[in-house]
Design an enzyme around this catalytic site. Structure first.
Site, PDB file in Angstrom:
ATOM      1  N   CYS A  56       0.745  -1.065  -0.055  1.00  0.00           N
ATOM      2  CA  CYS A  56       0.125   0.092   0.024  1.00  0.00           C
ATOM      3  C   CYS A  56       0.903   1.250  -0.082  1.00  0.00           C
ATOM      4  CB  CYS A  56      -0.967   0.061   1.108  1.00  0.00           C
ATOM      5  SG  CYS A  56      -2.037   1.266   1.360  1.00  0.00           S
ATOM      6  N   CYS A  60       0.451   5.049   6.896  1.00  0.00           N
ATOM      7  CA  CYS A  60      -0.325   4.964   7.787  1.00  0.00           C
ATOM      8  C   CYS A  60       0.757   4.311   9.022  1.00  0.00           C
ATOM      9  CB  CYS A  60      -1.397   4.164   7.927  1.00  0.00           C
ATOM     10  SG  CYS A  60      -2.598   4.944   6.463  1.00  0.00           S
ATOM     11  N   CYS A  63       0.185   0.558  10.211  1.00  0.00           N
ATOM     12  CA  CYS A  63      -0.356  -0.727   9.132  1.00  0.00           C
ATOM     13  C   CYS A  63       0.876  -1.224   8.761  1.00  0.00           C
ATOM     14  CB  CYS A  63      -1.007   0.426   8.206  1.00  0.00           C
ATOM     15  SG  CYS A  63      -1.757  -1.102   6.911  1.00  0.00           S
ATOM     16  N   CYS A 100     -16.927  -8.445   5.165  1.00  0.00           N
ATOM     17  CA  CYS A 100     -16.400  -7.020   4.930  1.00  0.00           C
ATOM     18  C   CYS A 100     -15.102  -7.464   3.961  1.00  0.00           C
ATOM     19  CB  CYS A 100     -15.974  -6.388   6.215  1.00  0.00           C
ATOM     20  SG  CYS A 100     -17.224  -6.204   7.362  1.00  0.00           S
ATOM     21  N   CYS A 131     -19.635  -5.306   2.764  1.00  0.00           N
ATOM     22  CA  CYS A 131     -18.910  -3.971   3.298  1.00  0.00           C
ATOM     23  C   CYS A 131     -17.555  -4.159   2.509  1.00  0.00           C
ATOM     24  CB  CYS A 131     -18.642  -3.921   4.858  1.00  0.00           C
ATOM     25  SG  CYS A 131     -17.683  -2.400   5.542  1.00  0.00           S
ATOM     26  N   CYS A 191     -19.467   3.039   7.645  1.00  0.00           N
ATOM     27  CA  CYS A 191     -18.741   2.365   8.925  1.00  0.00           C
ATOM     28  C   CYS A 191     -17.370   3.067   8.932  1.00  0.00           C
ATOM     29  CB  CYS A 191     -18.333   0.777   8.497  1.00  0.00           C
ATOM     30  SG  CYS A 191     -17.253   0.228   9.798  1.00  0.00           S
ATOM     31  N   ARG A 263     -18.359  -1.130  17.289  1.00  0.00           N
ATOM     32  CA  ARG A 263     -17.670  -2.277  17.171  1.00  0.00           C
ATOM     33  C   ARG A 263     -16.663  -2.427  18.047  1.00  0.00           C
ATOM     34  NH1 ARG A 263     -17.149  -2.959  11.550  1.00  0.00           N
ATOM     35  NH2 ARG A 263     -19.153  -4.007  11.626  1.00  0.00           N
TER      36      ARG A 263
END
Length: 349
Positions: A56, A60, A63, A100, A131, A191, A263
């Protein structure tokens, strides 16, 4: 104004007052509001699958999938559609009502979008909610996802606007809010939540919740993640947050967004049963079930089932669940296991 009213105008001093309440009082308020909108003995179960792993371009700091960090993660291309459908069938078999799918992208490409749309259609055909989390979206992409039958789009704000630049520099806060606006305009459910334990202050946590409740409509799902520290990421040595502080976040989220599913998300692997029980008491009513959350560990299915039995909590059904007999069998198995456990305890006594 009633504490349980749906509001979009919480001020920072009000939210900080909630965080500073005595623990018993805060839990009581959250539980009282939770009971007004939900069955407190039901939990919505989702399963999360990484459909494209690693490489990616985002930075972040939490991550392991970022190309900027060396975490030893095996990189994978976009999964084949039929493999995703097979995973969704397996998730349905363990009681998940929402499937998801997450892809490690800055944004989906024109080449990949048709495959994602087919995944959504295939999972939807199983009678499950769908999702996806694909990164930043254009307006046209949001509408394409809606046309394919997508129910929810996940795009976390992660933290407060002020702390955000300490965590991410490749994707602005404004871009995240714009994606959420496109998602809502396309008629999709949102979400969106955040992560605790990244070095943020309590004020940052309060400001994150204010951003979420200030949306035109509250997110239907609000995941609250406890940082999973991965070796090789910049946050690998962050100190653990106090479990009671995590529970406070759940309780305040429940009070501020009464109709949202809150959640209990990433980080459950390092929580004991007592902490998770407090989380449900504070108003959490959704979990991910499955051995992995994208690339990080999650409690085993058997452990989750055992905990729900101990607490007398049932998996929530979809109102239009396509296989009601199967769902009833899952609930009956939980009841029978609970009765067997009670009988064994009586026999031992």
């Amino acid at each position: 104004m009633s504490l349980s009213a749906i509001r979009h105008n919480w001020a920072l001093p009000e939210v900080m007052e909630l965080f500073q309440l005595p623990f018993n009082d805060l839990i009581f308020k959250a539980q009282t509001i939770h009971r007004q909108y939900f069955n407190t003995n039901e939990v919505q179960i989702s399963t999360l699958l990484s459909i494209k792993t690693g490489s990616c371009p985002e930075d972040c700091k939490y991550c392991p999938q970022s190309v900027h960090y060396n975490t030893g993660l095996d990189k994978e291309k976009l999964l084949e559609v039929q493999k995703v459908i097979a995973k969704a069938k397996a998730a349905k078999a363990i009681g998940s009502t929402r499937f998801c799918m997450g892809a490690a992208w800055k944004h989906p490409t024109a080449k990949d979008m048709p495959y994602v749309l087919e995944m959504i259609k295939g999972v939807k055909a199983l009678g499950m909610e769908t999702c996806v989390t694909l990164g930043r979206l254009s307006q046209d992409q949001a509408h394409a996802l809606a046309d394919a039958g997508l129910d929810y789009y996940n795009h976390n704000l992660d933290t407060s606007p002020e702390f955000y630049s300490h965590i991410i520099t490749t994707h602005t806060y404004g871009e995240r809010l714009q994606t959420l606006a496109y998602v809502r305009e396309a008629g999709l459910k949102i979400c969106s939540g955040g992560i605790l334990g990244m070095g943020e202050s309590v004020i940052d946590r309060a400001k994150l919740l204010i951003q979420l409740e200030n949306l035109s409509e509250h997110p239907e799902s609000v995941p609250i993640n406890n940082l999973v520290k991965v070796k090789g990421t910049p946050l690998e040595n962050e100190p653990d947050i106090e479990p009671f502080d995590f529970i406070r976040m759940l309780a305040v989220a429940r009070i501020m967004m009464p109709k949202s599913y809150v959640r209990l998300s990433a980080g459950r692997q390092q929580m004991n049963e007592q902490t998770q029980a407090l989380a449900f008491l504070a108003g959490a009513n959704s979990i991910f079930c499955g051995d992995k959350l994208l690339t990080t560990a999650n409690p085993q299915i058997e452990k989750d089932q055992a905990l729900l039995i101990k607490l007398g909590i049932r998996p929530k059904q979809r109102q239009d669940y396509s296989d009601e007999v199967h769902q009833a069998a899952i609930e009956q198995a939980i009841i029978e296991q609970h009765q067997t456990s009670m009988l064994n305890d009586t026999t031992k006594a």
